[in-house]
Design a protein around this motif. Structure first.
Motif: not given
Length: 175
Positions: A2-6, A13-14, A33-36
């Motif tokens: 599963x690939x998820x952009x947080x 998010x941390x 920063x954005x995270x995935x």
């Protein structure tokens, strides 16, 4: 998988990653920063952090990419990067950039549709970019980047990898 952009920058998010399993683990606790992530059975196996360029709002920089040491070589990194690439294009970014410091990351980015720009950063990282419309002679450009790595002090594994790519075409981008 599963690939998820947080989350997107600047309100990312941390993300706490185990430093024994992931390179750059400490970089993922930053919230600007954005995270995935890529998950396998709810366990994070890869992550990427990204942020908008400070001087060009149409450019997104992929800053840190990490794959669990036990899962490297399975193609998880390129698939996660492709997921972020597609979401960034949907969000309206015209260009994505990343600087890489090893031939394995270089190859993974090529498999995601990025290409070497011919530029290096001040800390000896090769700059890759998506889309690649302005890059002519794809094979020569790909080999030029590999040659930059060949001139460095390499591990045996890196040297063998580079030798296996000598005179080859760039890898086809995966969807």
């Amino acid at each position: 998988m599963e690939y998820d952009l947080l989350g997107w920058p600047p309100d990312g998010p941390k993300l706490r990653l185990d430093y024994k399993r992931f390179s750059y683990a400490g970089k993922f606790v930053m919230t600007n920063t954005g995270k995935a992530v890529a998950r396998d059975d709810d366990t994070i196996v890869a992550a990427v952090a990204f942020n908008e360029d400070r001087t060009d709002a149409d450019t997104l920089w992929l800053r840190y990419v990490t794959v669990d040491r036990e899962r490297r070589g399975e193609g998880i990194g390129p698939k996660l990067l492709g997921h972020v690439r597609d979401r960034a294009v949907e969000r309206g970014y015209d260009r994505l950039r990343i600087a890489v410091n090893n031939p394995f990351a270089y190859e993974a980015l090529y498999r995601t549709g990025f290409a070497y720009t011919g530029e290096q950063t001040g800390i000896a990282e090769l700059l890759l970019e998506y889309p690649t419309a302005g890059i002519e002679d794809a094979r020569a450009r790909y080999q030029a980047g590999l040659e930059q790595f060949r001139e460095r002090d390499l591990s045996d594994e890196e040297g063998q990898f580079l030798e296996s790519r000598r005179d080859s075409e760039p890898p086809e981008p995966e969807s």
